[in-house]
Design an enzyme around this catalytic site. Structure first.
Site, PDB file in Angstrom:
ATOM      1  N   GLY B  17     -35.742 -33.677 -17.114  1.00  0.00           N
ATOM      2  CA  GLY B  17     -35.547 -34.872 -16.289  1.00  0.00           C
ATOM      3  C   GLY B  17     -36.883 -35.554 -16.029  1.00  0.00           C
ATOM      4  N   ALA B  19     -39.193 -35.320 -13.608  1.00  0.00           N
ATOM      5  CA  ALA B  19     -40.351 -34.510 -13.229  1.00  0.00           C
ATOM      6  C   ALA B  19     -40.873 -33.719 -14.424  1.00  0.00           C
ATOM      7  CB  ALA B  19     -39.974 -33.553 -12.088  1.00  0.00           C
ATOM      8  N   GLY B  20     -39.957 -33.092 -15.149  1.00  0.00           N
ATOM      9  CA  GLY B  20     -40.351 -32.284 -16.293  1.00  0.00           C
ATOM     10  C   GLY B  20     -41.014 -33.115 -17.368  1.00  0.00           C
ATOM     11  N   PHE B 121     -34.932 -50.797   1.371  1.00  0.00           N
ATOM     12  CA  PHE B 121     -34.140 -49.574   1.362  1.00  0.00           C
ATOM     13  C   PHE B 121     -34.148 -48.997   2.772  1.00  0.00           C
ATOM     14  CE2 PHE B 121     -32.828 -46.657  -2.295  1.00  0.00           C
ATOM     15  CZ  PHE B 121     -32.322 -47.673  -3.066  1.00  0.00           C
ATOM     16  N   ASP B 224     -30.315 -24.103 -11.483  1.00  0.00           N
ATOM     17  CA  ASP B 224     -30.775 -23.011 -12.351  1.00  0.00           C
ATOM     18  C   ASP B 224     -32.157 -22.485 -11.943  1.00  0.00           C
ATOM     19  OD1 ASP B 224     -28.411 -23.319 -13.754  1.00  0.00           O
ATOM     20  OD2 ASP B 224     -29.284 -24.680 -15.224  1.00  0.00           O
ATOM     21  N   GLN B 243     -28.781 -33.417   1.641  1.00  0.00           N
ATOM     22  CA  GLN B 243     -28.499 -34.797   2.002  1.00  0.00           C
ATOM     23  C   GLN B 243     -27.104 -35.215   1.556  1.00  0.00           C
ATOM     24  OE1 GLN B 243     -30.659 -38.406   0.133  1.00  0.00           O
ATOM     25  NE2 GLN B 243     -31.241 -38.356   2.291  1.00  0.00           N
ATOM     26  N   HIS B 245     -25.142 -38.448   0.908  1.00  0.00           N
ATOM     27  CA  HIS B 245     -25.375 -39.882   0.714  1.00  0.00           C
ATOM     28  C   HIS B 245     -24.214 -40.646   1.338  1.00  0.00           C
ATOM     29  CE1 HIS B 245     -26.153 -43.753  -1.099  1.00  0.00           C
ATOM     30  NE2 HIS B 245     -27.293 -43.301  -1.587  1.00  0.00           N
ATOM     31  N   LEU B 255     -21.915 -42.201  -7.205  1.00  0.00           N
ATOM     32  CA  LEU B 255     -22.830 -42.834  -6.259  1.00  0.00           C
ATOM     33  C   LEU B 255     -22.777 -44.352  -6.327  1.00  0.00           C
ATOM     34  CD1 LEU B 255     -25.388 -42.589  -4.353  1.00  0.00           C
ATOM     35  CD2 LEU B 255     -26.732 -42.714  -6.439  1.00  0.00           C
ATOM     36  N   GLU B 258     -27.899 -47.192  -2.328  1.00  0.00           N
ATOM     37  CA  GLU B 258     -28.318 -47.730  -1.038  1.00  0.00           C
ATOM     38  C   GLU B 258     -28.828 -49.162  -1.209  1.00  0.00           C
ATOM     39  OE1 GLU B 258     -30.300 -44.876   1.478  1.00  0.00           O
ATOM     40  OE2 GLU B 258     -31.978 -46.250   1.684  1.00  0.00           O
ATOM     41  N   ARG B 289     -30.511 -41.993   5.862  1.00  0.00           N
ATOM     42  CA  ARG B 289     -29.221 -41.625   5.265  1.00  0.00           C
ATOM     43  C   ARG B 289     -28.447 -40.640   6.139  1.00  0.00           C
ATOM     44  NH1 ARG B 289     -30.849 -41.083  -1.164  1.00  0.00           N
ATOM     45  NH2 ARG B 289     -30.898 -43.323  -1.496  1.00  0.00           N
ATOM     46  N   HIS B 356     -25.580 -35.153  -2.082  1.00  0.00           N
ATOM     47  CA  HIS B 356     -26.396 -35.951  -2.990  1.00  0.00           C
ATOM     48  C   HIS B 356     -27.703 -35.297  -3.400  1.00  0.00           C
ATOM     49  CE1 HIS B 356     -27.847 -39.576  -4.855  1.00  0.00           C
ATOM     50  NE2 HIS B 356     -28.864 -39.702  -4.035  1.00  0.00           N
ATOM     51  N   ARG B 401     -34.427 -36.901   3.091  1.00  0.00           N
ATOM     52  CA  ARG B 401     -35.190 -37.712   2.138  1.00  0.00           C
ATOM     53  C   ARG B 401     -34.862 -39.188   2.315  1.00  0.00           C
ATOM     54  NH1 ARG B 401     -34.081 -40.042  -2.604  1.00  0.00           N
ATOM     55  NH2 ARG B 401     -32.214 -38.915  -3.236  1.00  0.00           N
ATOM     56  N   LEU B 407     -37.456 -40.480  -6.954  1.00  0.00           N
ATOM     57  CA  LEU B 407     -38.092 -40.835  -8.229  1.00  0.00           C
ATOM     58  C   LEU B 407     -39.610 -40.777  -8.088  1.00  0.00           C
ATOM     59  CD1 LEU B 407     -35.915 -43.778  -9.670  1.00  0.00           C
ATOM     60  CD2 LEU B 407     -35.838 -41.361 -10.246  1.00  0.00           C
TER      61      LEU B 407
END
Lengths: 235, 590
Positions: B17, B19-20, B121, B224, B243, B245, B255, B258, B289, B356, B401, B407
Site C-alpha cells: 500500500g 506506506a510500503g 475537512f 496480518d 475509528q 467513520h 465509504l 468526509e 469523526r 474505518h 484520527r 495518507l
C-alpha cells in the site's frame, strides 16, 4: 439461484469444466455478483477468484459475467441475469487461466510497463509543486482513473491476436495519460517507443474496450490521440 | 529446514500500500536491493480506496497556513494521546513529502493559480483553533488514494523495486538473538513457501477493519502485521482505539468521503434537521469523526433516525448543484448510485457510522523502528523490525484520527523509515543467520493448517468473530457488555486454531490464505477487546457508557497490550516536541 462457475485446478483437472452451484439468495436484496461468489465460497471453499476493495476501485475482480467483462463487486445480478436464469461466471478471456476465475495477468502488466507509466521530467523541480492550470489538469480526466482491471484489453480482438506486440487499450490509455500531462517532458521518447506497426496501430477501432470499461473510460479515443501525435511527429 | 528456498534482500517490505511503497521507493532510489511482498497486486491495496485527500499545510488555499496549526488540530483530534514529537515530525515534514509526490506525477486537482487544490475537512482550524475553519486537505478529485497509490507504484517501477505480488507473509523469523531476520512467505500462484531473508523487515500491512461486521475496509484488511507481531510475543499500543467513520453507506458499508461535508454537504435526521448544529455549534458537520459518529448514534437512539427502523441518517448534497458534484465528488456519485441506489444530485444518501480505521498498532519511534518494553517498562527497539502506516502506532492519531491524516502518515513515515534503514544499511547491519529451528518455529502455524483433517469452517468462525466485535465493541461501549464479548472470544481461540482446511491444493489456494488471515483477525480482535475493557474512561473514539468522562489522571497515556500474559500496561505519551511548545491537554469541543 443457479450459478455456473468455470472450474479448473491444474493439479487435479485435465480440462476446465463449468460447474453449477445452487445459492440461496436473501429476499428483497439485489446482490452484487461478488456477494454471490462469496456465498458460493461459503459452500465450496475451493472456488478461487481475486477480490479486495469490493467497491469498484481496486480492479481485482474483473471477470466474464454472462458473456460480458465487468467487475463482480459493482455488477448487480439484476443487471446481468433475468429472473430464473443462470448466472454464468468465467475468467477474463484470452489469458492463461491459473485456476478457476484467476487468470495470469503477466502479459497485461508487461504491456503496461512498456509504456513507461511514470512521469518523466528531468528538470530540477521547484521548492513547491510544479504548477499546472485547471485546464491542463483536466486533460488527465478520463485517463488517470484506470484501475488496471484488464476488462478492456481482454475484450479486445487485437489484443487476443497479438498480446505480446499490441500494447492493448489499458496500456495505451496510460501511455496517453503521460503524453497528455503538461508536466511530462518525454513526448518524443514516448512516441518513438510506440512507433511501430503493432504497439498502437493494431487497434482497429472496434471499441470493445469502451463497451466494457467499468469506470466509463474511453481507451479508443486516447488511442486516436496517440495516432494523431505519431502522424504529426512525421512518422 | 531442508529444501526451503531462501531469497536474500537488504530490505523487505511486507505490504504494497501507500506506506510500503513509499518506504520501498526510498530504498530502491538509493540502490539497495529492496523487495515488496504484497498479497495483492500493489494497486489493489486498500490505500486505493482513500477518497478525500491528504491533509498538509502546503499553503495553497491559505498562503499563511502553518504546519503548527495542523499540529495543533492533530493533537486536539487525538484527544491528547498522540505523541507530540511524532505529530510535529509529520506536520513539518508533510509539505516536502507532498511536493515530492506531485513531482512524481500525482494528478492533484488544481486551483486557478495552478497550485494544488485543498478542501476543508473535519477538525481543521487556522491559528490554533482561533481562526475558524481551514481548508488543508490536498485532493485529486475524490480519488486521492487511487492517484497516490498508482503514482507510488509507478515510481517503484521506475526505480526497479522487486515485487513479490500475490505472495502472502505468514510469520516473521526471529533469530537466536531476538532479531527479526525476515519472513516466511507463500507464493499464492504455486504454493511454494520461501524464507525471505532481510537485514531490515518493514511491516506495512495496513489495518484490520474486517474484525467488525460492518466496515468500510477492503476484504484484505485482516490485520496480518498485528497478528504476526502478537504471535511473536510483541506488544501493541492503543489497540482499543477504532475509528467509526460517520458516513458509510447504509447497508453496504462503502465509504462516502468526509470531503462531501468539506464541500458543504451536511447530515440530517428524519425531521430534516441539521442536527450537528446542536452537538458541535462551531464546526458542525466538520467536528472530529468520533464526535460526529456519536452524535449520529444518539440521534438514532432518541428516535430521530431515518427509514422504517430509524437506523440511519441522511447525508444531503443536492444543494451543492450538479456541476460541483461532478467536478469535486464524481466517485461519490458513482458509489451512491451503485450501492445506495440514490442519485446525490437529487436526493440524500443514507449513511451510518462504520468501522474505518485502526488508530492503534505496533508501537514505533519516528524512524519506524518497532518498539517493545523491557522489564523496567522502558522502550526498547526490536532489532530488524520496522512498521509504517496503519499497522504502526507512531502515534500521530492517538485516540482519534483526523480525516486526511492517514495518507500523510503513510507517506511521511514510509519515507522516514526508508531513510533510516538507508543509513543503517550504509553503516552495515550484522545479524546472525536464522537456524533451522528458528524457521521451523515460524512455519509451525502453516504446518498445522496443512495437516488439519477436521474442524469448523473459516467463513462461519469469521462471521461469529465479526458479529461479536460489532455487538460488544462498537461506537458506545460498556464494561459488563465488553466482558461478555471477551468471554465469547475466549472460546474462539482454540476453535480457530483448529479450523479445517479442506482444500489442500497448492495452486492459488485462497481458502488457505483466508484461514491464515482469520487467525490474524482473531489476534487483533482479542487485543482490542481486552484493551478496551481495561481503559476505564472515554477518550476520542473510545466512548464508555460506564465511564463517560476523560480521565487524565489515570489514562492520559498509551495502553500497551502484551500478548503473552494478555496484560494491559501503560506507556507515556510524548509531550516534548522539539521546535514548538507543548500543547497542553484541554477540554475538547468543536
Amino acid at each position: 439461484m443457479l450459478v455456473s462457475i468455470y472450474r479448473y485446478n491444474p493439479e487435479t483437472d485435465l480440462k476446465p469444466v463449468m460447474k453449477d452451484i445452487e445459492i440461496d439468495l436473501p429476499e428483497g436484496k439485489d446482490l452484487m455478483v461478488l456477494d454471490v461468489l462469496e456465498l458460493a465460497k461459503q459452500k465450496d471453499s475451493s472456488v478461487a477468484y481475486r477480490r479486495s476493495c469490493r467497491e469498484g476501485v481496486c480492479g481485482s475482480d474483473g471477470m466474464n459475467i454472462n458473456g460480458t467483462n465487468g467487475l463482480a463487486c459493482i455488477t448487480p445480478i439484476s443487471q446481468v441475469v433475468k429472473p430464473g436464469k443462470k448466472l454464468v461466471l468465467r475468467p477474463l478471456p484470452g489469458l492463461p487461466v491459473i485456476r478457476d476465475l484467476v487468470v495470469d495477468l503477466s502479459i497485461f502488466y508487461k504491456q503496461f510497463e512498456k509504456v513507461k507509466p511514470f512521469l518523466i521530467n528531468d528538470t530540477t523541480p521547484p521548492a513547491i509543486e510544479r504548477l499546472q492550470s485547471p485546464e491542463d489538469r483536466a486533460k488527465l480526466d478520463g485517463l488517470y482513473e484506470c484501475i488496471l482491471c484488464a476488462c478492456c484489453s481482454t475484450n479486445c480482438p487485437s489484443f487476443w491476436w497479438n498480446p505480446d506486440k499490441f500494447i492493448g487499450p489499458a496500456g495505451l490509455l496510460q501511455a496517453y495519460r503521460f503524453l497528455a500531462d503538461t508536466r511530462d517532458t518525454a513526448d518524443a521518447e514516448r512516441l518513438a517507443d510506440l512507433d511501430d506497426p503493432f504497439s498502437v496501430f493494431r487497434c482497429r477501432g472496434i471499441m470493445n474496450c469502451v463497451a466494457v470499461c467499468p469506470k466509463g473510460l474511453n481507451p479508443t479515443r486516447a488511442i486516436g490521440h496517440i495516432r494523431s501525435m505519431l502522424i504529426q511527429h512525421g512518422t | 529446514m531442508t529444501g526451503m528456498r531462501t531469497i536474500d534482500f537488504d530490505a523487505v517490505i511486507v505490504g504494497g500500500g501507500g506506506a510500503g511503497m513509499r518506504a520501498a521507493l526510498q530504498l530502491s532510489q538509493s540502490g539497495y536491493k529492496t523487495a515488496v511482498i504484497s498479497k495483492v497486486f500493489p494497486t489493489r491495496s486498500h490505500t486505493v480506496s482513500a477518497q478525500g485527500g491528504i491533509t498538509c499545510a502546503i499553503a495553497s488555499d491559505d498562503p499563511n497556513d502553518d504546519w503548527r496549526w495542523h499540529m495543533y488540530d492533530t493533537v486536539k483530534g487525538s484527544d491528547y494521546i498522540g505523541d507530540q514529537d511524532a505529530i510535529e515530525y509529520m506536520c513539518s515534514e508533510g509539505p516536502q513529502t507532498v511536493f515530492e509526490l506531485e513531482h512524481m506525477g500525482l494528478p492533484f486537482s488544481r486551483t486557478e493559480s495552478g497550485r494544488i487544490y485543498q478542501r476543508p475537512f473535519g477538525g481543521q482550524s487556522k491559528d490554533f483553533g482561533k481562526g475558524g475553519q481551514a481548508a488543508r486537505t490536498c485532493a485529486a478529485a475524490d480519488r486521492t488514494g487511487h492517484a497516490l497509490l498508482h503514482t507510488l507504484y509507478q515510481g517503484n517501477l521506475k526505480n526497479n523495486t522487486v515485487f513479490f505480488n500475490e505472495w502472502y507473509a505468514t510469520d516473521m523469523v526471529k533469530n537466536q538473538d531476538g532479531a527479526i531476520v525476515g519472513v516466511i512467505a507463500i507464493c499464492m500462484e504455486t504454493g511454494e513457501t520461501v524464507f525471505i531473508k532481510s537485514k531490515a523487515t518493514v511491516f506495512a500491512t495496513g489495518g484490520a477493519g474486517r474484525i467488525f461486521a460492518s466496515t468500510t475496509n477492503a476484504l484484505i484488511n485482516t490485520g496480518d502485521g498485528v497478528g504476526m507481531a502478537l504471535r511473536a510475543g510483541y506488544p501493541v499500543q492503543d489497540i482499543e482505539m477504532w475509528q467509526f467513520h460517520p458516513t458509510g453507506i447504509y447497508g453496504a458499508g462503502t465509504l462516502v468521503t468526509e470531503g462531501c461535508r468539506g464541500e458543504g454537504g451536511y447530515l440530517i435526521n428524519k425531521d430534516g434537521e441539521r442536527f450537528m448544529e446542536r452537538y458541535a455549534p462551531n464546526a458542525k458537520d466538520l467536528a472530529g469523526r468520533d464526535v460526529v459518529a456519536r452524535s449520529m448514534v444518539l440521534e438514532m437512539l432518541e428516535g430521530r433516525g431515518c427509514g422504517e427502523n430509524g437506523d440511519h441518517v441522511m447525508l444531503k448534497l443536492d444543494h451543492l448543484g450538479e456541476e460541483v458534484l461532478n467536478s469535486k465528488l464524481p466517485g461519490i456519485l458513482e458509489l451512491s448510485r451503485t450501492f445506495a441506489h440514490v442519485d446525490p444530485v437529487k436526493e440524500p444518501i443514507p449513511v451510518v457510522p462504520t468501522c474505518h480505521y485502526m488508530m492503534g498498532g505496533i508501537p514505533t519511534n519516528v524512524h519506524g523502528q518497532a518498539l517493545t518494553q523491557n522489564a523496567e517498562g522502558n522502550d526498547e527497539t526490536i532489532p530488524g523490525l520496522f512498521a509504517v502506516g496503519e499497522v504502526a502506532c507512531v502515534s500521530v492519531h492517538g485516540a482519534n484520527r483526523l480525516g486526511g491524516n492517514s495518507l500523510l502518515d503513510l507517506v511521511v513515515f514510509g519515507r522516514a523509515a526508508g531513510k533510516h534503514i538507508e543509513e543503517m544499511l550504509h553503516q552495515g547491519i550484522e545479524q546472525r543467520n536464522a537456524s533451522d529451528s528458528d524457521i521451523e518455529e515460524a512455519m509451525s502455524r502453516l504446518q498445522r493448517l496443512n495437516d488439519s483433517t477436521s474442524g469448523e469452517s473459516v467463513s462461519s468462525l469469521r462471521t461469529e468473530l465479526q458479529d461479536t466485535m460489532q455487538n460488544h465493541f462498537g461506537v458506545f461501549r460498556k464494561g459488563e457488555f465488553m466482558q461478555e464479548g471477551i468471554d465469547k472470544l475466549k472460546g474462539m481461540r482454540e476453535r480457530i486454531a483448529n479450523v479445517h482446511l479442506e482444500d489442500k491444493s497448492q495452486t492459488f489456494n485462497t481458502a488457505r490464505i483466508e484461514a491464515l488471515e482469520l487467525e490474524n483477525l482473531f489476534e487483533v480482535a482479542e487485543a482490542t477487546a481486552i484493551a478496551a475493557e481495561e481503559r476505564k474512561e472515554s477518550r476520542g473514539a473510545h466512548a464508555r457508557d460506564d465511564f463517560r468522562d476523560r480521565d487524565d489522571d489515570n489514562w492520559l497515556c498509551h495502553s500497551m497490550y502484551f500478548p503473552v500474559d494478555k496484560r494491559v500496561g501503560k506507556r507515556d505519551v510524548n509531550f516534548s516536541p522539539k521546535t514548538v511548545d507543548t500543547f497542553e491537554p484541554q477540554i475538547r469541543t468543536y
